[in-house]
Motif scaffolding. Structure first.
Motif, PDB file in Angstrom:
ATOM      1  N   UNK A  48      26.942  30.580  40.474  1.00 34.52           N
ATOM      2  CA  UNK A  48      28.034  31.371  41.026  1.00 34.52           C
ATOM      3  C   UNK A  48      28.766  30.660  42.155  1.00 34.52           C
ATOM      4  N   UNK A  49      28.096  29.675  42.780  1.00 35.21           N
ATOM      5  CA  UNK A  49      28.719  28.946  43.889  1.00 35.21           C
ATOM      6  C   UNK A  49      29.636  27.833  43.391  1.00 35.21           C
ATOM      7  N   UNK A  50      29.430  27.401  42.151  1.00 34.05           N
ATOM      8  CA  UNK A  50      30.259  26.339  41.584  1.00 34.05           C
ATOM      9  C   UNK A  50      31.619  26.882  41.188  1.00 34.05           C
ATOM     10  N   UNK A  51      32.638  26.066  41.345  1.00 34.78           N
ATOM     11  CA  UNK A  51      33.948  26.442  40.843  1.00 34.78           C
ATOM     12  C   UNK A  51      33.891  26.552  39.321  1.00 34.78           C
ATOM     13  N   UNK A  52      34.533  27.574  38.766  1.00 34.87           N
ATOM     14  CA  UNK A  52      34.634  27.679  37.312  1.00 34.87           C
ATOM     15  C   UNK A  52      35.655  26.665  36.819  1.00 34.87           C
TER      16      UNK A  52
END
Length: 338
Positions: A48-52
């Protein structure tokens, strides 16, 4: 998309963007993610912390509107990010991008090279710090020999990707491999770039005494090969290039320790957790992920990025001393990319 060219406080334009897509890696290289610091209990970023991919595409379009022409996908090991060719296709389709590359250890290229090429990837930079299996296994912290990387190089070549090999040189560790690597690359028509061991992050135990400078490597190469200098291909090119006499094979040097190139640095970095960094050695990031996720419009994001770049004054390599290295805030290479 209409371009608005922006410059920093030292009149350096924004031209290049490095995007770290993941902070994880399948290697534990001593100069980047040493195993004693990044063990089995190390907490990497949650998904969830990673950019999509959609968020990366949106930001890439905005960066391109501000002058970016070249994008490099990095990590960690970017090929660990699931369905990476999907992102490559999104980014390579942005009007105004002239070049999209990827930095990798190459191990997963046999499975992905052709898919990446078909998606629009133009070239890969593959890390290979030694041709000696035992030494290479020690450096990568996993005991992995050179075979998987060599297979990756072959896969990239078969897919039609441009290839450069990166060798980080550390005194007393792999400086004995300088000539063997040069011979291998010259014979196989591969461009090799020697990278001075850099003081990135706080986990690699960097000391100036461990640096083998470009001058030292160059004089060693001159004992074995005839080389002619090659001028920069564009403003802001990082590597200093030479060409082996009577060949079309180049050898390059990344000299961020001994010969600074701060004055022509045109590069911004987008970290795996969505922060903008204006220098590899500046540990102060600017959050853009939460700003975007909280509903910021493209115009508001554009204004924020413009403000960050317009106020940029970074010239760390010009000012590096033992004291500045010890006291500055640092960001790990696995978050920010190389």
């Amino acid at each position: 998309m209409e371009k608005t060219i922006i410059n920093d406080k030292l009149n350096r334009p924004l031209r290049d963007l490095r995007i770290s897509v993941i902070d994880r890696c399948n290697f534990r290289c001593q100069y980047c993610m040493p195993a004693d610091q990044f063990g089995s209990d190390f907490e990497f970023l949650p998904r969830s912390a990673l950019l999509t991919y959609e968020e990366i595409e949106r930001l890439a379009k905005i960066f391109v509107s501000l002058g970016v022409k070249k994008i490099r996908l990095t990590g960690g090991e970017p090929l660990l990010r699931r369905d990476l060719p999907v992102l490559v296709e999104k980014v390579s389709s942005i009007q105004g991008i002239e070049d999209i590359g990827l930095t990798t250890n190459g191990v997963l290229l046999p499975k992905l090279a052709q898919k990446l090429k078909d998606a629009g990837l133009k070239r890969v930079n593959i890390s290979l710090d030694s041709l000696n299996d035992e030494l290479f296994g020690k450096i990568n912290g996993r005991g992995i020999g050179t075979g998987p990387v060599l297979d990756g190089i072959q896969a990239a070549k078969q897919a039609g990707l441009g290839i450069k090999l990166n060798m980080v040189v550390k005194k007393g560790l792999n400086d004995s491999e300088i000539i063997p690597m040069a011979s291998f690359c010259k014979e196989n028509g591969l461009e090799l770039r020697y990278i001075e061991y850099m003081d990135v992050g706080s986990t690699n135990g960097w000391k100036m005494d461990d640096v083998v400078t470009k001058k030292e490597i160059y004089h060693l190469l001159k004992e074995h090969f005839e080389m002619d200098p090659v001028g920069p291909a564009y403003f802001g090119e990082v590597a200093k290039h030479y060409r082996y006499k009577d060949t079309d094979v180049n050898v390059g040097f990344i000299t961020s320790v001994s010969e600074s190139f701060c004055s022509s640095c045109t590069r911004a970095r987008l970290s795996a957790n969505g922060q903008i960094f204006t220098c590899l050695f500046n540990g102060n990031g600017h959050d853009i992920r939460n700003f975007m996720r909280n509903g910021a419009t493209d115009e508001e994001i554009t204004a924020r990025i413009t403000g960050i770049w317009n106020n940029r004054t970074d010239r760390y390599s010009d000012e590096r001393t033992a004291e500045t290295n010890k006291n500055r805030k640092k960001i790990e290479m696995s978050y920010i990319g190389g």
